[in-house]
Design a protein around this motif. Structure first.
Motif, PDB file in Angstrom:
ATOM      1  N   SER A  94      14.945 -40.884  44.160  1.00 31.60           N
ATOM      2  CA  SER A  94      14.128 -40.180  45.154  1.00 31.60           C
ATOM      3  C   SER A  94      13.485 -38.939  44.517  1.00 31.60           C
ATOM      4  CB  SER A  94      14.987 -39.748  46.345  1.00 31.60           C
ATOM      5  OG  SER A  94      15.779 -38.630  45.998  1.00 31.60           O
ATOM      6  N   PRO A  95      12.289 -38.579  44.981  1.00 31.38           N
ATOM      7  CA  PRO A  95      11.651 -37.359  44.478  1.00 31.38           C
ATOM      8  C   PRO A  95      12.506 -36.109  44.706  1.00 31.38           C
ATOM      9  CG  PRO A  95      10.020 -38.707  45.549  1.00 31.38           C
ATOM     10  CD  PRO A  95      11.368 -39.352  45.818  1.00 31.38           C
ATOM     11  N   GLU A  96      13.241 -36.086  45.818  1.00 31.77           N
ATOM     12  CA  GLU A  96      14.117 -34.936  46.083  1.00 31.77           C
ATOM     13  C   GLU A  96      15.222 -34.836  45.033  1.00 31.77           C
ATOM     14  OE1 GLU A  96      11.910 -35.978  49.644  1.00 31.77           O
ATOM     15  OE2 GLU A  96      13.216 -37.196  48.398  1.00 31.77           O
ATOM     16  N   GLU A  97      15.792 -35.958  44.696  1.00 31.40           N
ATOM     17  CA  GLU A  97      16.848 -35.994  43.670  1.00 31.40           C
ATOM     18  C   GLU A  97      16.284 -35.532  42.323  1.00 31.40           C
ATOM     19  OE1 GLU A  97      19.420 -39.449  41.351  1.00 31.40           O
ATOM     20  OE2 GLU A  97      18.436 -39.946  43.245  1.00 31.40           O
ATOM     21  N   LEU A  98      15.102 -36.031  41.974  1.00 31.05           N
ATOM     22  CA  LEU A  98      14.479 -35.644  40.700  1.00 31.05           C
ATOM     23  C   LEU A  98      14.093 -34.163  40.698  1.00 31.05           C
ATOM     24  CD1 LEU A  98      12.276 -38.810  40.155  1.00 31.05           C
ATOM     25  CD2 LEU A  98      14.330 -38.164  38.882  1.00 31.05           C
ATOM     26  N   ALA A  99      13.685 -33.649  41.864  1.00 30.84           N
ATOM     27  CA  ALA A  99      13.315 -32.234  41.969  1.00 30.84           C
ATOM     28  C   ALA A  99      14.517 -31.337  41.711  1.00 30.84           C
ATOM     29  CB  ALA A  99      12.719 -31.944  43.348  1.00 30.84           C
ATOM     30  N   ARG A 100      15.690 -31.776  42.168  1.00 34.73           N
ATOM     31  CA  ARG A 100      16.899 -30.983  41.911  1.00 34.73           C
ATOM     32  C   ARG A 100      17.283 -31.021  40.435  1.00 34.73           C
ATOM     33  NH1 ARG A 100      18.285 -33.215  46.911  1.00 34.73           N
ATOM     34  NH2 ARG A 100      19.360 -34.968  45.931  1.00 34.73           N
ATOM     35  N   GLU A 101      17.043 -32.156  39.802  1.00 35.51           N
ATOM     36  CA  GLU A 101      17.444 -32.336  38.411  1.00 35.51           C
ATOM     37  C   GLU A 101      16.426 -31.742  37.429  1.00 35.51           C
ATOM     38  OE1 GLU A 101      18.602 -36.046  35.472  1.00 35.51           O
ATOM     39  OE2 GLU A 101      18.707 -36.322  37.647  1.00 35.51           O
ATOM     40  N   GLU A 145      12.323 -29.719  37.041  1.00 35.34           N
ATOM     41  CA  GLU A 145      11.644 -28.560  37.612  1.00 35.34           C
ATOM     42  C   GLU A 145      10.619 -28.838  38.702  1.00 35.34           C
ATOM     43  OE1 GLU A 145       8.861 -25.075  35.913  1.00 35.34           O
ATOM     44  OE2 GLU A 145      10.673 -25.464  34.803  1.00 35.34           O
ATOM     45  N   PRO A 146       9.821 -29.892  38.645  1.00 31.20           N
ATOM     46  CA  PRO A 146       8.777 -30.045  39.676  1.00 31.20           C
ATOM     47  C   PRO A 146       9.376 -30.220  41.063  1.00 31.20           C
ATOM     48  CG  PRO A 146       8.686 -31.872  38.085  1.00 31.20           C
ATOM     49  CD  PRO A 146       9.815 -30.991  37.697  1.00 31.20           C
ATOM     50  N   THR A 147       8.605 -29.816  42.069  1.00 32.74           N
ATOM     51  CA  THR A 147       9.072 -29.980  43.446  1.00 32.74           C
ATOM     52  C   THR A 147       8.967 -31.448  43.838  1.00 32.74           C
ATOM     53  OG1 THR A 147       6.882 -29.653  44.401  1.00 32.74           O
ATOM     54  CG2 THR A 147       8.231 -27.666  44.048  1.00 32.74           C
ATOM     55  N   ALA A 148       9.665 -31.789  44.910  1.00 32.37           N
ATOM     56  CA  ALA A 148       9.615 -33.164  45.412  1.00 32.37           C
ATOM     57  C   ALA A 148       8.184 -33.510  45.821  1.00 32.37           C
ATOM     58  CB  ALA A 148      10.569 -33.337  46.581  1.00 32.37           C
ATOM     59  N   THR A 205       5.406 -32.371  44.560  1.00 31.19           N
ATOM     60  CA  THR A 205       4.638 -32.614  43.341  1.00 31.19           C
ATOM     61  C   THR A 205       4.879 -34.028  42.844  1.00 31.19           C
ATOM     62  OG1 THR A 205       4.671 -30.276  42.719  1.00 31.19           O
ATOM     63  CG2 THR A 205       4.317 -31.872  40.949  1.00 31.19           C
ATOM     64  N   ILE A 206       6.120 -34.459  42.866  1.00 31.56           N
ATOM     65  CA  ILE A 206       6.456 -35.811  42.405  1.00 31.56           C
ATOM     66  C   ILE A 206       5.841 -36.853  43.336  1.00 31.56           C
ATOM     67  CG2 ILE A 206       8.348 -37.413  41.906  1.00 31.56           C
ATOM     68  CD1 ILE A 206      10.001 -34.868  41.110  1.00 31.56           C
ATOM     69  N   TYR A 207       5.893 -36.615  44.660  1.00 34.98           N
ATOM     70  CA  TYR A 207       5.230 -37.516  45.607  1.00 34.98           C
ATOM     71  C   TYR A 207       3.732 -37.618  45.284  1.00 34.98           C
ATOM     72  CZ  TYR A 207       9.100 -38.082  48.956  1.00 34.98           C
ATOM     73  OH  TYR A 207      10.287 -38.429  49.568  1.00 34.98           O
ATOM     74  N   ASN A 208       3.113 -36.483  44.978  1.00 34.71           N
ATOM     75  CA  ASN A 208       1.683 -36.476  44.638  1.00 34.71           C
ATOM     76  C   ASN A 208       1.413 -37.309  43.391  1.00 34.71           C
ATOM     77  OD1 ASN A 208       1.337 -34.738  46.797  1.00 34.71           O
ATOM     78  ND2 ASN A 208       1.061 -32.922  45.544  1.00 34.71           N
ATOM     79  N   TRP A 209       2.276 -37.196  42.394  1.00 36.24           N
ATOM     80  CA  TRP A 209       2.098 -37.968  41.158  1.00 36.24           C
ATOM     81  C   TRP A 209       2.204 -39.464  41.428  1.00 36.24           C
ATOM     82  CZ3 TRP A 209       5.854 -34.676  37.700  1.00 36.24           C
ATOM     83  CH2 TRP A 209       5.251 -33.438  37.410  1.00 36.24           C
TER      84      TRP A 209
END
Length: 116
Positions: free
Chosen positions: A37-44, A46-49, A51-55
């Motif tokens: 999940s983007p939230e999980e990656l955001a915690r691990e 630097e980018p925010t969730a 930002t990852i959703y946008n990518w």
């Protein structure tokens, strides 16, 4: 008493970060597509969730899975064309001013404000 209140330090609007490397973005997108999940990656990382959703959304546009915005290639072309338009408008303005100046210098056009 402070006589210059406008000289106070202005707080920063937010943290500015240099763009992430395309390889890093691609890796984050692949991790999301693999089930993270983007939230999980955001915690691990630097980018925010968001930002990852946008990518991920941009990756889907680039691959043709989404049609709700410009692809990266279209966005780059739009940027290039806007830059070119600004350059051409500037050149046109310079040429227009030069033509008017030469016309006044050679006497072919009356000075501004003249009644002739």
């Amino acid at each position: 008493m402070d006589t210059y209140p406008l000289e106070q330090e202005v707080p920063a609007m937010g943290k500015h970060h240099n763009p992430y490397a395309p390889e890093f973005r691609a890796q984050m997108v692949e991790l999301v597509k693999a089930g993270r999940s983007p939230e999980e990656l955001a915690r691990e990382f630097e980018p925010t969730a968001q930002t990852i959703y946008n990518w991920v959304a941009q990756s889907d546009r680039d691959s043709g899975k989404r049609h709700d915005g410009l692809t990266t290639a279209e966005r780059e072309e739009l940027t290039r064309l806007r830059r070119k338009v600004r350059q051409l408008e500037l050149e046109r303005e310079i040429l227009s001013k030069a033509a008017a100046w030469f016309a006044r210098e050679t006497g072919t056009v009356p000075e501004k404000g003249s009644n002739s």
